[in-house]
Scaffold this active site. Structure first.
Site, PDB file in Angstrom:
ATOM      1  N   HIS A 118     -22.759 131.792  32.986  1.00 64.57           N
ATOM      2  CA  HIS A 118     -22.694 130.062  32.864  1.00 64.57           C
ATOM      3  C   HIS A 118     -22.402 129.762  34.247  1.00 64.57           C
ATOM      4  CE1 HIS A 118     -21.283 133.039  29.527  1.00 64.57           C
ATOM      5  NE2 HIS A 118     -20.644 131.502  29.107  1.00 64.57           N
ATOM      6  N   ASP A 161     -19.605 130.844  36.188  1.00 62.56           N
ATOM      7  CA  ASP A 161     -19.078 131.857  36.616  1.00 62.56           C
ATOM      8  C   ASP A 161     -20.220 131.878  38.044  1.00 62.56           C
ATOM      9  OD1 ASP A 161     -19.171 132.943  34.009  1.00 62.56           O
ATOM     10  OD2 ASP A 161     -21.220 133.237  33.616  1.00 62.56           O
ATOM     11  N   GLU A 194     -25.074 130.540  19.712  1.00 60.41           N
ATOM     12  CA  GLU A 194     -24.533 131.756  19.434  1.00 60.41           C
ATOM     13  C   GLU A 194     -23.528 131.559  18.364  1.00 60.41           C
ATOM     14  OE1 GLU A 194     -22.285 135.678  22.599  1.00 60.41           O
ATOM     15  OE2 GLU A 194     -23.591 134.160  23.128  1.00 60.41           O
ATOM     16  N   GLU A 209     -23.819 138.440  18.433  1.00 63.13           N
ATOM     17  CA  GLU A 209     -23.619 139.263  19.268  1.00 63.13           C
ATOM     18  C   GLU A 209     -22.677 140.060  18.421  1.00 63.13           C
ATOM     19  OE1 GLU A 209     -19.340 139.309  21.178  1.00 63.13           O
ATOM     20  OE2 GLU A 209     -20.708 137.685  22.594  1.00 63.13           O
ATOM     21  N   HIS A 251     -19.310 139.838  17.275  1.00 67.08           N
ATOM     22  CA  HIS A 251     -18.655 138.580  17.319  1.00 67.08           C
ATOM     23  C   HIS A 251     -19.625 138.479  15.077  1.00 67.08           C
ATOM     24  CE1 HIS A 251     -19.016 135.514  20.620  1.00 67.08           C
ATOM     25  NE2 HIS A 251     -18.252 136.080  20.340  1.00 67.08           N
ATOM     26  N   ASP A 254     -27.161 139.806  22.462  1.00 67.46           N
ATOM     27  CA  ASP A 254     -25.489 139.910  23.210  1.00 67.46           C
ATOM     28  C   ASP A 254     -25.037 142.029  22.743  1.00 67.46           C
ATOM     29  OD1 ASP A 254     -25.617 137.469  24.670  1.00 67.46           O
ATOM     30  OD2 ASP A 254     -23.757 136.675  24.619  1.00 67.46           O
ATOM     31  N   ASP A 262     -11.737 139.610  19.897  1.00 72.91           N
ATOM     32  CA  ASP A 262     -13.183 140.036  20.963  1.00 72.91           C
ATOM     33  C   ASP A 262     -13.361 141.038  22.257  1.00 72.91           C
ATOM     34  OD1 ASP A 262     -16.144 139.317  21.431  1.00 72.91           O
ATOM     35  OD2 ASP A 262     -16.074 138.041  22.192  1.00 72.91           O
ATOM     36  N   ASP A 273     -15.601 142.855  22.967  1.00 70.99           N
ATOM     37  CA  ASP A 273     -16.669 143.036  23.925  1.00 70.99           C
ATOM     38  C   ASP A 273     -16.577 144.185  24.614  1.00 70.99           C
ATOM     39  OD1 ASP A 273     -17.578 140.780  23.914  1.00 70.99           O
ATOM     40  OD2 ASP A 273     -16.231 139.634  25.277  1.00 70.99           O
ATOM     41  N   ASP A 329     -23.214 141.686  27.117  1.00 71.87           N
ATOM     42  CA  ASP A 329     -22.434 140.697  27.274  1.00 71.87           C
ATOM     43  C   ASP A 329     -21.002 141.746  26.954  1.00 71.87           C
ATOM     44  OD1 ASP A 329     -20.611 139.000  27.270  1.00 71.87           O
ATOM     45  OD2 ASP A 329     -20.811 137.461  25.552  1.00 71.87           O
TER      46      ASP A 329
END
Length: 465
Positions: A127, A130, A258, A294, A297, A322, A333, A335, A365
Site C-alpha cells: 500500500h 506502508d 478484493e 483472500e 475474507h 491473498d 480478520d 490473517d 497477506d
C-alpha cells in the site's frame, strides 16, 4: 563487529538511493543470524529450510518459483507490530532507524528486500502508506512516496525482485472514516481520487503487474444516514475514473477487486465474489476487473476458499490470491499463515483447472502472532506457508493427472451429454416437451447417491497415502 554500518556511515544518507545492506559485510546485514533459505526436502530437520517448495524444481517446463509466484505483503511483514483490537504492538525491529521518517522508511525497505531474497520470494506487494510516510499535505505525501519509489526501483533492479501489485490505503486515515469513493463528502472522494492517481503512477513506475482495489470502508453502518444507491454509483464512477487514467498513462496491469464481507464496515459493498461480479456487470466494469481472493475474507463471508475461487473462475475473473487463513473460532480478520494442506489442495485443484492465475500470484497477506517477536519467526511463518502451498500444488497436479474426481463428476452429469438432457442445455427443450416426456416415458426419477463420503476418503488417500 556485528553493528549496522548505517549507525556510523553518513554516506548511507548522502547517497539515499543506495541500500544499506550494500554497505554491510555479510555478517552485519539486517538478518545476520538467518541464512538464505534453501530446499532440503521433507526429511530435513532444519527449521530454516524448505521441505516441499523447491524454487528451482522444473514442472511442465517451468520452475516452481514461476508456478507459485509467491509475494510478500509489505504491510504485515514490515509494518506489522503485533497489535490487535485489544492492545498495542509487541514487535520491535532493529532496522527502524534513521534521522527522519523517510530515512527510516529506506532502511526498512533495505531490510525488506534482504528478506525477500533470503526467503526466495520473486514478488512483493504494498500500500502507498506502508512504504512511505504520510505527510501533512498530499503534496508532502507524494514527495515522500516519490523518494521511496525511487529507492524501491533501485532495489528491484539490484535484486531482480518484482512488484506483483500496488494499491492505495484508503481506510486508515480518519478522513476515510465514512469511506473513500463512497464517502458522502465530495471533498473526500476527490482526495481519494488524487491518492489513487499517485498510487497508480507508483505501481507503473515499479513495473507492477496488477493494481488492487480493497474497499476497506466502502460500505455503511446504518441506512439512517446512507443513500445506498448513490454510494454504489459513486464507487462505480471512481473505478471508471481509475480505468480511464490507467489507459492514459499506459498502465497495462490487471485491475483486481478484493472482496471482504465485514470488518471494519458492517455492510461492505464488495461482500464476496458473487456480489462483486454483479456490481461490476451492473456498472459496465466487468471487462476491466478480476478478483484478488483472500482465504480469510472467504470464510468471513460464510464460504470456503475453494468456493470463491470457483465462482470467479466460472466467469473467467480469477486474478490473484491473498494467501492466509482465519481462525474459525474468532469472527474477525486474523490473517494467519495458512498451513492447512487439505484446504490448499482443494484450492489448487480449482486454480489449476482454471488455467492458473495469469499475472496474479500467491501474496502472503498474513501476519505474525502477537507473541512471535523474533526476526526468525518471520522466516518460519513464510517457510510454512510456502511449503503448504507448494505441497497443495503438487497434490492437486497428481489428483488432476489421475482424473478420478473429474471422471466421477463427468459421469454424474452424463445424462446431459445426449438425448433430452443435451436438448435442455442447448435450449431445444421447453416446459411442454419435458412435461410430455415425463408423462409418457420417463416417469419418476430414481435418486442416485452423491457418494460424498467415498470421495472424501479418496481425497484422504491423496493427502496421507
Amino acid at each position: 563487529m556485528d553493528i549496522y554500518y548505517s549507525f556510523a556511515c553518513p554516506l548511507r544518507y548522502l547517497v539515499p538511493s543506495f541500500p544499506s545492506f550494500l554497505f554491510m559485510k555479510k555478517s552485519t546485514a539486517h538478518f545476520p543470524l538467518i541464512p538464505s533459505i534453501r530446499y532440503e526436502g521433507p526429511r530435513s530437520a532444519n527449521a530454516l529450510a524448505f521441505k516441499h517448495y523447491d524454487p528451482a524444481e522444473v514442472i511442465d517446463g517451468r520452475t516452481m518459483k514461476e508456478h507459485m509466484r509467491f509475494s510478500i505483503a509489505y504491510w504485515h511483514a514490515f509494518r506489522g507490530v503485533g497489535s490487535d483490537p485489544f492492545g498495542p504492538g509487541t514487535i520491535n525491529r532493529p532496522w527502524e532507524i534513521g534521522k527522519d521518517a523517510v530515512s527510516i522508511a529506506k532502511v526498512r525497505m533495505d531490510a525488506a528486500f534482504e528478506f525477500f531474497q533470503k526467503i526466495e520470494a520473486p514478488f512483493w506487494c504494498f500500500h502507498d502508506r506502508d512504504i512511505a510516510p504520510e505527510g501533512k499535505t498530499l503534496a508532502e505525501s507524494n514527495k515522500n512516496l516519490d523518494q521511496i519509489v525511487a529507492h524501491a526501483k533501485f532495489l528491484q533492479k539490484t535484486t531482480g525482485i518484482k512488484l506483483l501489485w500496488g494499491t492505495a490505503n484508503l481506510f486508515s486515515n480518519p478522513r476515510f472514516m465514512c469511506g473513500a469513493s463512497t464517502n458522502p463528502d465530495a471533498h473526500v472522494f476527490a482526495y481519494a481520487a488524487a491518492q489513487v492517481k499517485k498510487a497508480l503512477e507508483a505501481t507503473q513506475e515499479l513495473g507492477g503487474e496488477n493494481y488492487v482495489f480493497w474497499g476497506g470502508r466502502e460500505g455503511y453502518e446504518t441506512l439512517l444516514n446512507t443513500n445506498l444507491k448513490r454510494e454504489q454509483d459513486h464507487l462505480a464512477r471512481f473505478l471508471h475514473m481509475a480505468v480511464d487514467y490507467a489507459k492514459s498513462i499506459g498502465f497495462k496491469g490487471q485491475f483486481l477487486i478484493e472482496p471482504k464481507p465485514k470488518e471494519p464496515t458492517k455492510h461492505q459493498y464488495d461482500f464476496d465474489v458473487a456480489s462483486g461480479i454483479a456490481f461490476l456487470r451492473t456498472y459496465g466494469l466487468d471487462k476491466h476487473f478480476k478478483f484478488n481472493i483472500e482465504t480469510n475474507h472467504a470464510t468471513l463471508a460464510g464460504h470456503t476458499f475453494q468456493h470463491e475461487i470457483e465462482v470467479a473462475a466460472s466467469q473467467n475473473m480469477l486474478g490473484s490470491i491473498d494467501a492466509n487463513a482465519g481462525d474459525l473460532l474468532l469472527g474477525w480478520d486474523t490473517d494467519q499463515f495458512n498451513t492447512d494442506v487439505r484446504e490448499l489442495t482443494l484450492a489448487m485443484i480449482s486454480i489449476l483447472k482454471a488455467g492458473g492465475l495469469g499475472t496474479g500470484g500467491f501474496n502472503f497477506d498474513a501476519k505474525l502472532r502477537r507473541a512471535s517477536i523474533d526476526p526468525a519467526d518471520l522466516f518460519h511463518a513464510h517457510i510454512g506457508g510456502m511449503d503448504a502451498y507448494a505441497l497443495g500444488f503438487k497434490l492437486a497436479r497428481r489428483i488432476l493427472a489421475e482424473g478420478k474426481f473429474e471422471q466421477f463428476v463427468s459421469e454424474r452429469y452424463s445424462s446431459f451429454d445426449s438425448g433430452y438432457g443435451k436438448d435442455i442445455e442447448s435450449g431445444k427443450a421447453n416446459f411442454k416437451s419435458l412435461e410430455k416426456l415425463v408423462l409418457t416415458k420417463l416417469g419418476e426419477p430414481t435418486p442416485k447417491s452423491g457418494k460424498q463420503e467415498y470421495l472424501e476418503n479418496m481425497l484422504m488417500q491423496y493427502l496421507h497415502g
